[in-house]
Design a protein around this motif. Structure first.
Motif, PDB file in Angstrom:
ATOM      1  N   GLU A 126      45.322  24.478  40.410  1.00  0.00           N
ATOM      2  CA  GLU A 126      46.997  24.542  40.418  1.00  0.00           C
ATOM      3  C   GLU A 126      47.298  26.017  40.404  1.00  0.00           C
ATOM      4  O   GLU A 126      48.278  26.216  40.627  1.00  0.00           O
ATOM      5  CB  GLU A 126      47.114  24.190  38.802  1.00  0.00           C
ATOM      6  N   ASP A 127      46.405  27.107  40.446  1.00  0.00           N
ATOM      7  CA  ASP A 127      46.549  28.534  40.706  1.00  0.00           C
ATOM      8  C   ASP A 127      46.794  28.901  42.291  1.00  0.00           C
ATOM      9  O   ASP A 127      47.560  29.972  42.468  1.00  0.00           O
ATOM     10  CB  ASP A 127      45.461  29.367  40.244  1.00  0.00           C
ATOM     11  N   LEU A 128      46.514  27.922  43.198  1.00  0.00           N
ATOM     12  CA  LEU A 128      46.455  28.256  44.454  1.00  0.00           C
ATOM     13  C   LEU A 128      47.331  27.693  45.306  1.00  0.00           C
ATOM     14  O   LEU A 128      47.996  26.492  45.172  1.00  0.00           O
ATOM     15  CB  LEU A 128      45.218  27.682  45.214  1.00  0.00           C
ATOM     16  N   LEU A 129      48.160  28.524  46.017  1.00  0.00           N
ATOM     17  CA  LEU A 129      49.340  28.221  46.881  1.00  0.00           C
ATOM     18  C   LEU A 129      49.008  27.848  48.357  1.00  0.00           C
ATOM     19  O   LEU A 129      47.725  28.564  48.787  1.00  0.00           O
ATOM     20  CB  LEU A 129      50.446  29.379  46.838  1.00  0.00           C
ATOM     21  N   ASP A 130      49.464  27.228  49.081  1.00  0.00           N
ATOM     22  CA  ASP A 130      48.873  26.865  50.416  1.00  0.00           C
ATOM     23  C   ASP A 130      49.197  27.950  51.375  1.00  0.00           C
ATOM     24  O   ASP A 130      48.367  28.396  52.415  1.00  0.00           O
ATOM     25  CB  ASP A 130      49.742  25.510  51.115  1.00  0.00           C
ATOM     26  N   ASP A 131      50.307  28.767  51.004  1.00  0.00           N
ATOM     27  CA  ASP A 131      50.690  29.982  51.846  1.00  0.00           C
ATOM     28  C   ASP A 131      49.967  31.126  51.157  1.00  0.00           C
ATOM     29  O   ASP A 131      50.049  31.618  50.097  1.00  0.00           O
ATOM     30  CB  ASP A 131      52.108  30.181  51.756  1.00  0.00           C
ATOM     31  N   PRO A 132      48.894  31.893  51.911  1.00  0.00           N
ATOM     32  CA  PRO A 132      48.415  32.739  51.678  1.00  0.00           C
ATOM     33  C   PRO A 132      49.027  34.053  51.342  1.00  0.00           C
ATOM     34  O   PRO A 132      48.580  34.921  50.416  1.00  0.00           O
ATOM     35  CB  PRO A 132      47.034  33.185  52.610  1.00  0.00           C
ATOM     36  N   ILE A 133      49.986  34.290  51.958  1.00  0.00           N
ATOM     37  CA  ILE A 133      50.978  35.598  51.601  1.00  0.00           C
ATOM     38  C   ILE A 133      51.441  35.384  50.543  1.00  0.00           C
ATOM     39  O   ILE A 133      51.759  36.341  49.670  1.00  0.00           O
ATOM     40  CB  ILE A 133      51.916  35.941  52.988  1.00  0.00           C
ATOM     41  N   LYS A 134      52.198  34.129  50.391  1.00  0.00           N
ATOM     42  CA  LYS A 134      52.775  33.896  48.675  1.00  0.00           C
ATOM     43  C   LYS A 134      51.795  34.041  47.731  1.00  0.00           C
ATOM     44  O   LYS A 134      52.117  34.451  46.584  1.00  0.00           O
ATOM     45  CB  LYS A 134      53.643  32.597  48.795  1.00  0.00           C
ATOM     46  N   GLN A 135      50.598  33.607  48.123  1.00  0.00           N
ATOM     47  CA  GLN A 135      49.564  33.601  47.030  1.00  0.00           C
ATOM     48  C   GLN A 135      49.072  35.229  46.755  1.00  0.00           C
ATOM     49  O   GLN A 135      49.109  35.648  45.589  1.00  0.00           O
ATOM     50  CB  GLN A 135      48.127  32.875  47.451  1.00  0.00           C
ATOM     51  N   PHE A 136      49.054  36.080  47.500  1.00  0.00           N
ATOM     52  CA  PHE A 136      48.728  37.321  47.357  1.00  0.00           C
ATOM     53  C   PHE A 136      50.175  38.055  46.686  1.00  0.00           C
ATOM     54  O   PHE A 136      49.775  38.837  45.663  1.00  0.00           O
ATOM     55  CB  PHE A 136      48.800  38.245  48.778  1.00  0.00           C
ATOM     56  N   GLN A 137      51.287  37.479  46.866  1.00  0.00           N
ATOM     57  CA  GLN A 137      52.504  38.197  46.217  1.00  0.00           C
ATOM     58  C   GLN A 137      52.544  37.848  44.775  1.00  0.00           C
ATOM     59  O   GLN A 137      52.771  38.701  44.145  1.00  0.00           O
ATOM     60  CB  GLN A 137      53.777  37.748  46.945  1.00  0.00           C
ATOM     61  N   ARG A 138      51.929  36.639  44.706  1.00  0.00           N
ATOM     62  CA  ARG A 138      51.887  36.279  43.117  1.00  0.00           C
ATOM     63  C   ARG A 138      50.926  36.978  42.573  1.00  0.00           C
ATOM     64  O   ARG A 138      51.070  37.436  41.330  1.00  0.00           O
ATOM     65  CB  ARG A 138      51.262  34.832  43.404  1.00  0.00           C
ATOM     66  N   SER A 170      42.769  24.272  46.573  1.00  0.00           N
ATOM     67  CA  SER A 170      43.731  23.396  47.152  1.00  0.00           C
ATOM     68  C   SER A 170      43.728  23.451  48.712  1.00  0.00           C
ATOM     69  O   SER A 170      42.562  24.173  49.068  1.00  0.00           O
ATOM     70  CB  SER A 170      45.026  24.158  46.636  1.00  0.00           C
ATOM     71  N   SER A 171      44.523  22.694  49.463  1.00  0.00           N
ATOM     72  CA  SER A 171      44.243  22.483  50.650  1.00  0.00           C
ATOM     73  C   SER A 171      44.074  23.682  51.468  1.00  0.00           C
ATOM     74  O   SER A 171      44.976  24.740  51.216  1.00  0.00           O
ATOM     75  CB  SER A 171      45.347  21.662  51.292  1.00  0.00           C
ATOM     76  N   GLY A 172      43.123  24.099  52.268  1.00  0.00           N
ATOM     77  CA  GLY A 172      43.157  25.078  52.947  1.00  0.00           C
ATOM     78  C   GLY A 172      42.436  26.340  52.555  1.00  0.00           C
ATOM     79  O   GLY A 172      41.856  27.424  53.159  1.00  0.00           O
ATOM     80  N   TRP A 173      41.977  26.202  51.305  1.00  0.00           N
ATOM     81  CA  TRP A 173      41.254  27.346  50.639  1.00  0.00           C
ATOM     82  C   TRP A 173      39.637  26.896  50.354  1.00  0.00           C
ATOM     83  O   TRP A 173      39.477  25.653  50.122  1.00  0.00           O
ATOM     84  CB  TRP A 173      41.561  27.465  49.135  1.00  0.00           C
ATOM     85  N   ARG A 174      38.596  27.853  50.993  1.00  0.00           N
ATOM     86  CA  ARG A 174      37.199  27.454  50.857  1.00  0.00           C
ATOM     87  C   ARG A 174      36.634  28.113  50.054  1.00  0.00           C
ATOM     88  O   ARG A 174      36.631  29.108  50.165  1.00  0.00           O
ATOM     89  CB  ARG A 174      36.711  27.815  52.182  1.00  0.00           C
ATOM     90  N   PRO A 175      35.775  27.352  49.155  1.00  0.00           N
ATOM     91  CA  PRO A 175      35.098  28.217  48.416  1.00  0.00           C
ATOM     92  C   PRO A 175      33.545  28.343  48.782  1.00  0.00           C
ATOM     93  O   PRO A 175      33.033  27.456  49.484  1.00  0.00           O
ATOM     94  CB  PRO A 175      34.725  27.278  47.129  1.00  0.00           C
ATOM     95  N   ASP A 176      32.923  29.383  48.496  1.00  0.00           N
ATOM     96  CA  ASP A 176      31.815  30.015  48.964  1.00  0.00           C
ATOM     97  C   ASP A 176      30.788  29.575  47.841  1.00  0.00           C
ATOM     98  O   ASP A 176      30.466  30.511  46.851  1.00  0.00           O
ATOM     99  CB  ASP A 176      31.600  31.081  49.414  1.00  0.00           C
ATOM    100  N   TYR A 177      30.155  28.368  47.589  1.00  0.00           N
ATOM    101  CA  TYR A 177      29.303  28.215  46.217  1.00  0.00           C
ATOM    102  C   TYR A 177      28.108  28.969  46.445  1.00  0.00           C
ATOM    103  O   TYR A 177      27.425  29.379  45.387  1.00  0.00           O
ATOM    104  CB  TYR A 177      29.213  26.677  46.316  1.00  0.00           C
ATOM    105  N   GLN A 178      27.483  28.977  47.437  1.00  0.00           N
ATOM    106  CA  GLN A 178      26.337  29.844  47.660  1.00  0.00           C
ATOM    107  C   GLN A 178      26.201  31.366  46.970  1.00  0.00           C
ATOM    108  O   GLN A 178      25.820  31.669  46.212  1.00  0.00           O
ATOM    109  CB  GLN A 178      25.662  29.878  48.922  1.00  0.00           C
ATOM    110  N   ARG A 179      27.442  32.178  47.465  1.00  0.00           N
ATOM    111  CA  ARG A 179      27.602  33.253  47.024  1.00  0.00           C
ATOM    112  C   ARG A 179      28.029  33.351  45.547  1.00  0.00           C
ATOM    113  O   ARG A 179      27.718  34.166  44.843  1.00  0.00           O
ATOM    114  CB  ARG A 179      28.839  34.098  47.666  1.00  0.00           C
ATOM    115  N   ALA A 180      28.906  32.497  44.951  1.00  0.00           N
ATOM    116  CA  ALA A 180      29.009  32.357  43.742  1.00  0.00           C
ATOM    117  C   ALA A 180      27.718  32.212  42.863  1.00  0.00           C
ATOM    118  O   ALA A 180      27.704  32.650  41.766  1.00  0.00           O
ATOM    119  CB  ALA A 180      30.165  30.968  43.301  1.00  0.00           C
TER     120      ALA A 180
END
Length: 231
Positions: A18-30, A195-205
């Motif tokens: 729920e925290d993630l927006l599809d628009d990365p610029i708007k996400q950064f602004q948040r 959310s759509s378009g965001w990729r988690p790197d589980y190995q690094r995590a």
């Protein structure tokens, strides 16, 4: 000095679907708004990394002065080391280390000069002493002495004592068009979501205890070529 024993639990950071927006610029602004609201020290401070021909990266802290759908903007002396290195290799990395709120944001992209009009508008908004300092202070060069620098400042102050101070030809802004936006937060995998378009790197995590989310599917619109990212 035992650095290996210095550690603490990181409990403030979290990220859910729920925290993630599809628009990365708007996400950064948040995220920037959160950093400002939570009184992060110098929330607009970012590390700018550039790389010259010899391949040895250099870094420095500058202040972000604008972010919108076009990218991330900062201002500097065009004769500085960072500007000279951008002229050779326009690919740069920005790093926002919001440590007190347990979040880091890294942006990779291409730096381009902003228009003279945009640089002039920002320059005219700066305090008068900052405008004079831009004229008087040579960047990335060895000073003869403190006295010589102060003498130069006095000379410039007298030259522009009346009226507005013009924009120096060697001073202006860069805008970084992002190819990649990545957020690092310390958290447990069970607490993460995407959310759509965001990729988690589980190995690094799993290796570092941090969650690693990136947004790269907008790269062609900004950079004009495919961008391959490897964690």
């Amino acid at each position: 000095m035992d650095l290996q024993s210095i550690r603490r639990e990181y409990l403030r950071g979290s990220l859910t679907r729920e925290d993630l927006l599809d628009d990365p610029i708007k996400q950064f602004q948040r995220w920037m708004e959160e950093a400002i609201r939570m009184e992060q020290t110098e929330p607009t401070a970012m590390v700018v990394a550039t790389t010259p021909r010899d391949g040895q990266p250099s870094q420095r802290v500058v202040l972000l002065k604008g972010v919108d759908e076009r990218g991330f903007t900062f201002f500097t002396n065009y004769e500085s080391r960072k500007a000279r290195e951008i002229a050779v290799n326009s690919r740069v990395s920005l790093h926002f280390p919001w440590l007190s709120i347990e979040r880091q944001v890294i942006i990779g992209g291409v730096a381009e000069k902003v228009s003279v009009e945009e640089s002039r508008a920002y320059f005219s908004s700066r305090p008068r002493e900052s405008q004079l300092g831009a004229w008087a202070s040579p960047q990335s060069r060895v000073l003869e002495s403190r006295e010589s620098m102060l003498a130069q400042f006095d000379s410039i102050s007298k030259k522009f004592k009346d009226g507005d101070i013009p924009l120096p030809e060697f001073w202006g802004g860069f805008r970084v068009r992002p190819c990649m936006i990545v957020s690092f937060i310390p958290c447990r995998l069970a607490e993460t979501g995407i959310s759509s378009g965001w990729r988690p790197d589980y190995q690094r995590a799993s290796q570092s205890g941090s969650c690693f989310f990136s947004k790269t599917d907008f790269r062609r619109a900004y950079c004009g070529r495919p961008f391959l990212y490897g964690g």
